[in-house]
Design a protein around this motif. Structure first.
Motif, mmCIF file in Angstrom:
data_model
loop_
_atom_site.group_PDB
_atom_site.id
_atom_site.type_symbol
_atom_site.label_atom_id
_atom_site.label_comp_id
_atom_site.label_asym_id
_atom_site.label_seq_id
_atom_site.Cartn_x
_atom_site.Cartn_y
_atom_site.Cartn_z
ATOM 1 N N SER A 7 0.851 -1.179 0.000
ATOM 2 C CA SER A 7 0.000 0.000 0.000
ATOM 3 C C SER A 7 0.893 1.237 0.000
ATOM 4 C CB SER A 7 -0.928 0.016 1.215
ATOM 5 O OG SER A 7 -0.180 0.063 2.415
ATOM 6 N N GLY A 8 0.274 2.389 -0.259
ATOM 7 C CA GLY A 8 1.003 3.645 -0.182
ATOM 8 C C GLY A 8 1.398 4.239 -1.518
ATOM 9 N N GLY A 9 1.126 3.532 -2.599
ATOM 10 C CA GLY A 9 1.440 4.082 -3.905
ATOM 11 C C GLY A 9 0.508 5.230 -4.261
ATOM 12 N N SER A 21 4.224 0.684 2.104
ATOM 13 C CA SER A 21 4.170 -0.291 3.183
ATOM 14 C C SER A 21 3.848 -1.659 2.602
ATOM 15 C CB SER A 21 3.095 0.088 4.206
ATOM 16 O OG SER A 21 3.361 1.330 4.802
ATOM 17 N N CYS A 22 4.341 -2.676 3.261
ATOM 18 C CA CYS A 22 4.040 -4.049 2.867
ATOM 19 C C CYS A 22 3.709 -4.817 4.133
ATOM 20 C CB CYS A 22 5.229 -4.661 2.152
ATOM 21 S SG CYS A 22 5.044 -6.420 1.794
ATOM 22 N N ALA A 23 2.451 -5.202 4.259
ATOM 23 C CA ALA A 23 1.995 -5.942 5.424
ATOM 24 C C ALA A 23 2.046 -7.433 5.130
ATOM 25 C CB ALA A 23 0.581 -5.528 5.785
ATOM 26 N N ALA A 24 2.640 -8.174 6.032
ATOM 27 C CA ALA A 24 2.810 -9.615 5.858
ATOM 28 C C ALA A 24 1.932 -10.382 6.831
ATOM 29 C CB ALA A 24 4.265 -10.001 6.061
ATOM 30 N N SER A 25 1.455 -11.521 6.387
ATOM 31 C CA SER A 25 0.701 -12.419 7.255
ATOM 32 C C SER A 25 1.074 -13.846 6.902
ATOM 33 C CB SER A 25 -0.803 -12.206 7.097
ATOM 34 O OG SER A 25 -1.210 -12.458 5.771
ATOM 35 N N GLY A 26 0.777 -14.747 7.804
ATOM 36 C CA GLY A 26 1.114 -16.137 7.568
ATOM 37 C C GLY A 26 2.210 -16.577 8.513
ATOM 38 N N ARG A 27 3.289 -17.063 7.971
ATOM 39 C CA ARG A 27 4.393 -17.541 8.787
ATOM 40 C C ARG A 27 5.114 -16.387 9.486
ATOM 41 N NH1 ARG A 27 7.330 -22.275 5.201
ATOM 42 N NH2 ARG A 27 5.601 -23.758 5.258
#
Length: 124
Positions: A7-9, A21-27
């Protein structure tokens, strides 16, 4: 599996700034090295910046060195790309990527997971 959402572009004038920003989920996010790549129309995807899972080592393309800064907040499972002094040549779709190995930061082959990308457009 790791899921990544950028996001943020947006649209900015030359000389301006944006923070992606890059939000990560999972491991467990902190186990992965993270990188940013970009792809302009008609061009191959190219390396922009990366940092190790601790954040202690950072890597930059020559074209963005001194203008862009990559950082991460493992508590928020997020990696950032602060982009300053933008110019029209920075216009591209920017992708976030995660890697399990501790080498190969500069190439797309070195990454295991990718986001969908966010558009950055810099007007003259």
């Amino acid at each position: 599996q790791v899921q990544l959402v950028e996001s943020g572009g947006g649209l900015v004038q030359a000389g301006g700034s944006l923070r992606l920003s890059c939000a990560a989920s999972g491991r467990t996010f902190s186990n992965y090295g993270m990188g940013w790549f970009r792809q302009a129309p008609g061009k191959e995807r190219e390396f922009v910046a990366a940092l190790s899972w601790t954040g202690g080592s950072t890597y930059y393309a020559d074209s963005v060195k001194g203008r862009f800064t990559i950082s991460r907040d493992n508590a928020k499972n997020t990696v950032y790309l602060q982009m300053n002094s933008l110019n029209p040549e920075d216009t591209a779709v920017y992708y976030c990527a995660a890697k399990e190995s501790s080498s190969g930061y500069y190439t797309t082959r070195g990454y295991d997971y990718w986001g969908q990308g966010t558009q950055v457009t810099v007007s003259a």
